[in-house]
Motif scaffolding. Sequence first.
Motif, PDB file in Angstrom:
ATOM      1  N   VAL A   1      -4.241   3.474  -2.140  1.00 34.43           N
ATOM      2  CA  VAL A   1      -5.175   4.431  -2.714  1.00 34.43           C
ATOM      3  C   VAL A   1      -5.794   5.257  -1.589  1.00 34.43           C
ATOM      4  O   VAL A   1      -6.204   4.710  -0.571  1.00 34.43           O
ATOM      5  CB  VAL A   1      -6.254   3.710  -3.554  1.00 34.43           C
ATOM      6  N   GLN A   2      -5.821   6.560  -1.771  1.00 35.76           N
ATOM      7  CA  GLN A   2      -6.400   7.487  -0.800  1.00 35.76           C
ATOM      8  C   GLN A   2      -5.822   7.269   0.589  1.00 35.76           C
ATOM      9  O   GLN A   2      -6.524   7.342   1.601  1.00 35.76           O
ATOM     10  CB  GLN A   2      -7.926   7.354  -0.783  1.00 35.76           C
ATOM     11  N   GLY A   3      -4.547   6.980   0.638  1.00 40.43           N
ATOM     12  CA  GLY A   3      -3.867   6.781   1.909  1.00 40.43           C
ATOM     13  C   GLY A   3      -4.132   5.452   2.570  1.00 40.43           C
ATOM     14  O   GLY A   3      -3.709   5.221   3.713  1.00 40.43           O
ATOM     15  N   LYS A   4      -4.822   4.536   1.873  1.00 41.07           N
ATOM     16  CA  LYS A   4      -5.144   3.227   2.434  1.00 41.07           C
ATOM     17  C   LYS A   4      -4.372   2.121   1.723  1.00 41.07           C
ATOM     18  O   LYS A   4      -4.039   2.234   0.538  1.00 41.07           O
ATOM     19  CB  LYS A   4      -6.640   2.949   2.319  1.00 41.07           C
ATOM     20  N   SER A   5      -4.109   1.063   2.468  1.00 38.83           N
ATOM     21  CA  SER A   5      -3.402  -0.113   1.964  1.00 38.83           C
ATOM     22  C   SER A   5      -4.388  -1.279   1.958  1.00 38.83           C
ATOM     23  O   SER A   5      -4.832  -1.734   3.018  1.00 38.83           O
ATOM     24  CB  SER A   5      -2.209  -0.427   2.873  1.00 38.83           C
ATOM     25  N   ILE A   6      -4.741  -1.744   0.748  1.00 37.11           N
ATOM     26  CA  ILE A   6      -5.777  -2.764   0.589  1.00 37.11           C
ATOM     27  C   ILE A   6      -5.256  -3.868  -0.313  1.00 37.11           C
ATOM     28  O   ILE A   6      -4.679  -3.586  -1.370  1.00 37.11           O
ATOM     29  CB  ILE A   6      -7.059  -2.154  -0.015  1.00 37.11           C
ATOM     30  N   ILE A   7      -5.474  -5.114   0.074  1.00 37.23           N
ATOM     31  CA  ILE A   7      -5.048  -6.252  -0.741  1.00 37.23           C
ATOM     32  C   ILE A   7      -6.274  -7.013  -1.223  1.00 37.23           C
ATOM     33  O   ILE A   7      -7.217  -7.248  -0.452  1.00 37.23           O
ATOM     34  CB  ILE A   7      -4.096  -7.170   0.042  1.00 37.23           C
ATOM     35  N   ILE A   8      -6.265  -7.357  -2.506  1.00 38.09           N
ATOM     36  CA  ILE A   8      -7.304  -8.212  -3.078  1.00 38.09           C
ATOM     37  C   ILE A   8      -6.749  -9.626  -3.168  1.00 38.09           C
ATOM     38  O   ILE A   8      -5.801  -9.878  -3.916  1.00 38.09           O
ATOM     39  CB  ILE A   8      -7.735  -7.715  -4.471  1.00 38.09           C
ATOM     40  N   ASP A   9      -7.310 -10.521  -2.364  1.00 34.85           N
ATOM     41  CA  ASP A   9      -6.968 -11.943  -2.290  1.00 34.85           C
ATOM     42  C   ASP A   9      -5.642 -12.192  -1.571  1.00 34.85           C
ATOM     43  O   ASP A   9      -4.609 -11.610  -1.921  1.00 34.85           O
ATOM     44  CB  ASP A   9      -6.945 -12.602  -3.663  1.00 34.85           C
ATOM     45  N   SER A  10      -5.708 -13.068  -0.582  1.00 27.46           N
ATOM     46  CA  SER A  10      -4.505 -13.477   0.163  1.00 27.46           C
ATOM     47  C   SER A  10      -4.334 -14.977  -0.020  1.00 27.46           C
ATOM     48  O   SER A  10      -4.896 -15.770   0.722  1.00 27.46           O
ATOM     49  CB  SER A  10      -4.632 -13.115   1.647  1.00 27.46           C
ATOM     50  N   GLY A  11      -3.571 -15.357  -1.017  1.00 27.38           N
ATOM     51  CA  GLY A  11      -3.359 -16.757  -1.334  1.00 27.38           C
ATOM     52  C   GLY A  11      -2.307 -17.409  -0.464  1.00 27.38           C
ATOM     53  O   GLY A  11      -1.804 -16.812   0.494  1.00 27.38           O
ATOM     54  N   PRO A  12      -1.910 -18.634  -0.786  1.00 25.73           N
ATOM     55  CA  PRO A  12      -0.951 -19.376   0.033  1.00 25.73           C
ATOM     56  C   PRO A  12       0.422 -18.711   0.122  1.00 25.73           C
ATOM     57  O   PRO A  12       1.190 -19.029   1.035  1.00 25.73           O
ATOM     58  CB  PRO A  12      -0.849 -20.732  -0.684  1.00 25.73           C
ATOM     59  N   ASP A  13       0.735 -17.803  -0.817  1.00 25.04           N
ATOM     60  CA  ASP A  13       2.040 -17.129  -0.817  1.00 25.04           C
ATOM     61  C   ASP A  13       1.987 -15.758  -0.159  1.00 25.04           C
ATOM     62  O   ASP A  13       2.925 -14.971  -0.275  1.00 25.04           O
ATOM     63  CB  ASP A  13       2.538 -16.970  -2.259  1.00 25.04           C
ATOM     64  N   PHE A  14       0.901 -15.457   0.542  1.00 25.85           N
ATOM     65  CA  PHE A  14       0.671 -14.113   1.065  1.00 25.85           C
ATOM     66  C   PHE A  14       1.822 -13.614   1.940  1.00 25.85           C
ATOM     67  O   PHE A  14       2.274 -12.481   1.806  1.00 25.85           O
ATOM     68  CB  PHE A  14      -0.643 -14.097   1.847  1.00 25.85           C
ATOM     69  N   ARG A  15       2.295 -14.448   2.856  1.00 28.88           N
ATOM     70  CA  ARG A  15       3.379 -14.023   3.751  1.00 28.88           C
ATOM     71  C   ARG A  15       4.618 -13.639   2.954  1.00 28.88           C
ATOM     72  O   ARG A  15       5.224 -12.585   3.178  1.00 28.88           O
ATOM     73  CB  ARG A  15       3.716 -15.144   4.743  1.00 28.88           C
ATOM     74  N   GLN A  16       5.008 -14.501   2.028  1.00 31.68           N
ATOM     75  CA  GLN A  16       6.188 -14.247   1.207  1.00 31.68           C
ATOM     76  C   GLN A  16       6.023 -12.961   0.387  1.00 31.68           C
ATOM     77  O   GLN A  16       6.953 -12.163   0.259  1.00 31.68           O
ATOM     78  CB  GLN A  16       6.428 -15.438   0.278  1.00 31.68           C
ATOM     79  N   GLN A  17       4.833 -12.762  -0.158  1.00 24.92           N
ATOM     80  CA  GLN A  17       4.574 -11.576  -0.970  1.00 24.92           C
ATOM     81  C   GLN A  17       4.639 -10.300  -0.136  1.00 24.92           C
ATOM     82  O   GLN A  17       5.227  -9.297  -0.568  1.00 24.92           O
ATOM     83  CB  GLN A  17       3.200 -11.713  -1.634  1.00 24.92           C
ATOM     84  N   ALA A  18       4.022 -10.323   1.048  1.00 31.92           N
ATOM     85  CA  ALA A  18       4.016  -9.144   1.903  1.00 31.92           C
ATOM     86  C   ALA A  18       5.420  -8.783   2.366  1.00 31.92           C
ATOM     87  O   ALA A  18       5.782  -7.599   2.452  1.00 31.92           O
ATOM     88  CB  ALA A  18       3.100  -9.378   3.106  1.00 31.92           C
ATOM     89  N   LEU A  19       6.237  -9.793   2.643  1.00 29.67           N
ATOM     90  CA  LEU A  19       7.625  -9.533   3.022  1.00 29.67           C
ATOM     91  C   LEU A  19       8.429  -8.980   1.855  1.00 29.67           C
ATOM     92  O   LEU A  19       9.184  -8.022   2.001  1.00 29.67           O
ATOM     93  CB  LEU A  19       8.268 -10.825   3.542  1.00 29.67           C
ATOM     94  N   ARG A  20       8.256  -9.575   0.686  1.00 30.77           N
ATOM     95  CA  ARG A  20       9.007  -9.134  -0.499  1.00 30.77           C
ATOM     96  C   ARG A  20       8.706  -7.677  -0.842  1.00 30.77           C
ATOM     97  O   ARG A  20       9.614  -6.903  -1.145  1.00 30.77           O
ATOM     98  CB  ARG A  20       8.657 -10.030  -1.679  1.00 30.77           C
TER      99      ARG A  20
END
Length: 255
Positions: free
Chosen positions: A42-61
């Motif tokens: 949003v507005q040129g920014k990358s923001i994540i709400i909540d980084s759970g135990p699967d965060f690495r896998q999600q960010a890679l996917r």
Amino acid sequence: MEITFLGTGTSQGVPVIGCTCAVCRSVDYRDKRLRVSVHLQVQGKSIIIDSGPDFRQQALRERVEHLDALVFTHEHKDHTGGLDDIRAYNFRQQQDMPIHAELRVLEQLKREYSYIFAEHKYPGIPQVEIHPILSDTDSFWVQGVEFQPIRALHYKLPVLGFRVGNFTYVTDANHLTPEALERMRGSEVIVLNALRHEKHISHFTLQEAVAILEDLAPNRAYLTHISHQLGRHHEVEAELPPFIRLAYDGLRVKL
């Protein structure tokens, strides 16, 4: 704005370890749910709400190659367990990661990740920049993006949802005050948790979530924080009002 659902599952995820129910054995990719998290562009920014135990896998996917900030709804491990993995962004972007959370949540993070906040830091640990959320009524800013807090209760635990423009996100809740509902009203897209059909001590049921969404009447609504007890994706979705859909991991929504 583009919203990507990084995870749409409950604290155990789906499938659940050792479970042989029809949902856990399903071959439908929409029935495979990592712990709940959402990525906003949003507005040129990358923001994540909540980084759970699967965060690495999600960010890679989802190829989240740049991250400007993390915002936390509350302190439970299925929402904070991936904080250590921001190290990759520290290294890539050569800067500390802004994290936004209520003071109570920040104190919990300091206990669970004491090495991040230690006076004498070990080389290579995550680097964070703390931004306390001090009010559940006043807007706050995340990298120039306005976030309006939405107070909810997760059993007796106060948690936050957020409204960003015409998008509202509320997870891990079983009670919303009339004031909170009014803050959500008028949103184009609303995301709300719906754990299962049976009554639950700390989450909305499917029927409760649908009733709230029918009252608020957004253009589109998505259900998240879904357990294997809700049923198979295609069967549940077929019974929902047309404007309400089940979210699934990897779903992208544009406003």
